[in-house]
Design a protein around this motif. Structure first.
Motif, PDB file in Angstrom:
ATOM      1  N   ILE A 192      40.409  49.186  52.863  1.00  8.20           N
ATOM      2  CA  ILE A 192      40.268  47.860  53.472  1.00  8.20           C
ATOM      3  C   ILE A 192      39.732  47.985  54.891  1.00  8.20           C
ATOM      4  O   ILE A 192      38.810  47.257  55.293  1.00  8.20           O
ATOM      5  N   VAL A 193      40.277  48.920  55.673  1.00  4.84           N
ATOM      6  CA  VAL A 193      39.861  49.092  57.066  1.00  4.84           C
ATOM      7  C   VAL A 193      38.398  49.525  57.144  1.00  4.84           C
ATOM      8  O   VAL A 193      37.627  49.000  57.958  1.00  4.84           O
ATOM      9  N   SER A 194      38.003  50.479  56.295  1.00  3.55           N
ATOM     10  CA  SER A 194      36.617  50.960  56.328  1.00  3.55           C
ATOM     11  C   SER A 194      35.636  49.864  55.935  1.00  3.55           C
ATOM     12  O   SER A 194      34.571  49.714  56.549  1.00  3.55           O
ATOM     13  N   GLN A 195      35.983  49.065  54.908  1.00  4.62           N
ATOM     14  CA  GLN A 195      35.112  47.966  54.494  1.00  4.62           C
ATOM     15  C   GLN A 195      35.020  46.899  55.580  1.00  4.62           C
ATOM     16  O   GLN A 195      33.943  46.384  55.879  1.00  4.62           O
TER      17      GLN A 195
ATOM     18  N   TYR B  47      36.868  38.473  55.845  1.00  6.72           N
ATOM     19  CA  TYR B  47      38.323  38.397  55.730  1.00  6.72           C
ATOM     20  C   TYR B  47      38.796  38.220  54.286  1.00  6.72           C
ATOM     21  O   TYR B  47      39.951  38.524  53.974  1.00  6.72           O
ATOM     22  N   VAL B  48      37.914  37.732  53.411  1.00  7.61           N
ATOM     23  CA  VAL B  48      38.296  37.511  52.016  1.00  7.61           C
ATOM     24  C   VAL B  48      38.173  38.785  51.195  1.00  7.61           C
ATOM     25  O   VAL B  48      39.017  39.066  50.323  1.00  7.61           O
ATOM     26  N   LEU B  49      37.114  39.586  51.462  1.00  9.27           N
ATOM     27  CA  LEU B  49      36.830  40.770  50.650  1.00  9.27           C
ATOM     28  C   LEU B  49      37.985  41.764  50.578  1.00  9.27           C
ATOM     29  O   LEU B  49      38.192  42.376  49.523  1.00  9.27           O
ATOM     30  N   PRO B  50      38.759  41.981  51.663  1.00 10.11           N
ATOM     31  CA  PRO B  50      39.879  42.938  51.560  1.00 10.11           C
ATOM     32  C   PRO B  50      40.864  42.631  50.440  1.00 10.11           C
ATOM     33  O   PRO B  50      41.483  43.556  49.903  1.00 10.11           O
ATOM     34  N   PHE B  51      40.998  41.367  50.064  1.00 11.18           N
ATOM     35  CA  PHE B  51      41.923  41.039  48.980  1.00 11.18           C
ATOM     36  C   PHE B  51      41.473  41.656  47.656  1.00 11.18           C
ATOM     37  O   PHE B  51      42.305  41.983  46.805  1.00 11.18           O
TER      38      PHE B  51
ATOM     39  N   PHE C 176      43.681  44.207  45.069  1.00 15.29           N
ATOM     40  CA  PHE C 176      43.736  44.086  43.610  1.00 15.29           C
ATOM     41  C   PHE C 176      43.336  45.404  42.951  1.00 15.29           C
ATOM     42  O   PHE C 176      43.998  45.889  42.037  1.00 15.29           O
ATOM     43  N   SER C 177      42.230  46.007  43.432  1.00 14.01           N
ATOM     44  CA  SER C 177      41.751  47.257  42.848  1.00 14.01           C
ATOM     45  C   SER C 177      42.750  48.386  43.058  1.00 14.01           C
ATOM     46  O   SER C 177      42.927  49.243  42.190  1.00 14.01           O
ATOM     47  N   GLY C 178      43.413  48.396  44.207  1.00 13.08           N
ATOM     48  CA  GLY C 178      44.377  49.454  44.483  1.00 13.08           C
ATOM     49  C   GLY C 178      45.567  49.428  43.555  1.00 13.08           C
ATOM     50  O   GLY C 178      46.218  50.463  43.345  1.00 13.08           O
ATOM     51  N   VAL C 179      45.867  48.277  42.968  1.00 14.60           N
ATOM     52  CA  VAL C 179      47.005  48.157  42.062  1.00 14.60           C
ATOM     53  C   VAL C 179      46.659  48.665  40.669  1.00 14.60           C
ATOM     54  O   VAL C 179      47.464  49.332  40.025  1.00 14.60           O
TER      55      VAL C 179
END
Length: 368
Positions: free
Chosen positions: A212-215, A245-249, A253-256
């Motif tokens: 998330i931070v890198s993106q 701000y929306v893309l990190p969500f 989802f992918s991390g789960v």
């Protein structure tokens, strides 16, 4: 060809004893290539002494896959940059077309607006899709990797290999491999929660946060440094700010649901994108952007500047070019016929009296 036939015969039949697996058929060639690259890197690392069944060996193989994929996409990335530049150049013309049909919602107007827009794209050799090519090309590869890692558990339990060079023995090694001896590469965050594997949960959560931070940082670089003032006034800029701000969500989802190996691939790919974007913004910034001004200042401190063709040249050559362009502009301006302004009758009479050969008091005619 014999290898292709042999590996094809080793592909398991779809569950249920029949049916046509459309997605599997489409991804089959990409999965074969993904397995080829993974196995090649794995063979290289084991040849230099790394344990064949160790998690770090397979993690490094995944990193090698990222390097191969992203290096192959560099030509598309260059094309993407050029397309973005052209899209910025034609932005004023596109706005004129939009203004022309503003408020017109009938079918004929919409079709005419679409035709004129496509004509602009064709004239300048660009289109919005070209800006998304690297992502569009990489996504099937990403899904192929996901499919390969997702099949590892099923294939290992069945004692079979993948569709290519990832044979039964290597599949079992991949299945048994654990990062730091605790987290399996085929394990998802849900799996880790179900088994109570706290260390794996921590590793996956840390990787998701880093993704998330890198993106976020990559997108922030573009918005804050590499957009011209004109680009910051359009609707696309507002959409970019929202996506920031929306893309990190999506990564949450992918991390789960994604296996650890896929999360590692995505994170390393993000690092590549971040570094690549940093170099582009530094060395090939958008004209008029903050990054472009910073580059001009760096060049000026070194006694260099950017000429009219975009090349870096010594300051003396740049100043000489600017002087020549100024002189050419002045000559062109002087050679342009001046527009004759309308003259009233009284003013025309006074001008005629001032002409040579005329005497005071006459009306522009010679005296007797």
């Amino acid at each position: 060809m014999d290898l292709l036939l042999a590996t094809a015969s080793s592909t398991p039949a779809p569950a249920g004893g029949g049916g046509f697996d459309l997605i599997g058929t489409i991804l089959w060639p990409l999965k074969w290539v993904v397995e080829l690259v993974l196995v090649a890197w794995h063979a290289l690392f084991t040849a230099i002494g790394l344990p064949a069944a160790d998690g770090i060996t397979w993690v490094l193989s995944i990193v090698g896959l990222v390097i191969i994929v992203r290096a192959a996409l560099i030509p598309l990335f260059v094309r993407q940059i050029k397309s973005q530049r052209k899209m910025m150049e034609i932005a004023p013309e596109l706005r004129k077309v939009q203004e022309k049909y503003k408020g017109k919602k009938d079918q004929l107007s919409r079709e005419a607006m679409s035709r004129e827009t496509m004509a602009l794209y064709k004239k300048h050799g660009t289109n919005p899709v070209a800006s998304c090519l690297p992502l569009l090309v990489q996504m099937p590869i990403f899904f192929a990797l996901f499919s390969v890692l997702n099949d590892v558990t099923r294939h290992a339990q069945a004692g079979i290999g993948g569709v290519g060079l990832l044979n039964a023995e290597l599949t079992q090694e991949f299945y048994d491999a654990k990062l730091f001896g605790v987290a399996s590469l085929h394990e998802t965050l849900i799996d880790a929660f179900n088994t109570g594997n706290t260390t794996a949960i921590v590793i996956l959560l840390v990787l998701v946060v880093l993704m998330i931070v890198s993106q976020f940082f990559t997108q922030l670089q573009i918005i804050s440094k590499n957009l011209s003032p004109e680009a910051k006034t359009g609707q696309a800029y507002q959409m970019q700010k929202i996506m920031l701000y929306v893309l990190p969500f999506a990564f949450v989802f992918s991390g789960v649901f994604f296996p650890l190996g896929v999360v590692i691939y995505w994170f390393v790919s993000n690092l590549w994108t971040m570094g690549q974007q940093f170099l582009v913004i530094r060395e090939m910034p958008t004209p008029g952007s903050e990054a472009a001004k910073a580059r001009e200042e760096r060049l000026a401190r070194k006694g260099k500047a950017i000429d009219a063709s975009g090349k870096v040249v010594p300051m003396e050559k740049y100043l000489a070019e600017q002087k020549r362009l100024y002189e050419e502009a002045e000559r062109a301006k002087a050679a342009t016929p001046k527009r004759q302004q309308p003259v009233g009758k009284q003013r025309a009479k006074k001008q005629a009296q001032k002409q040579p050969g005329s005497t005071p008091g006459d009306n522009g005619t010679s005296s007797a």
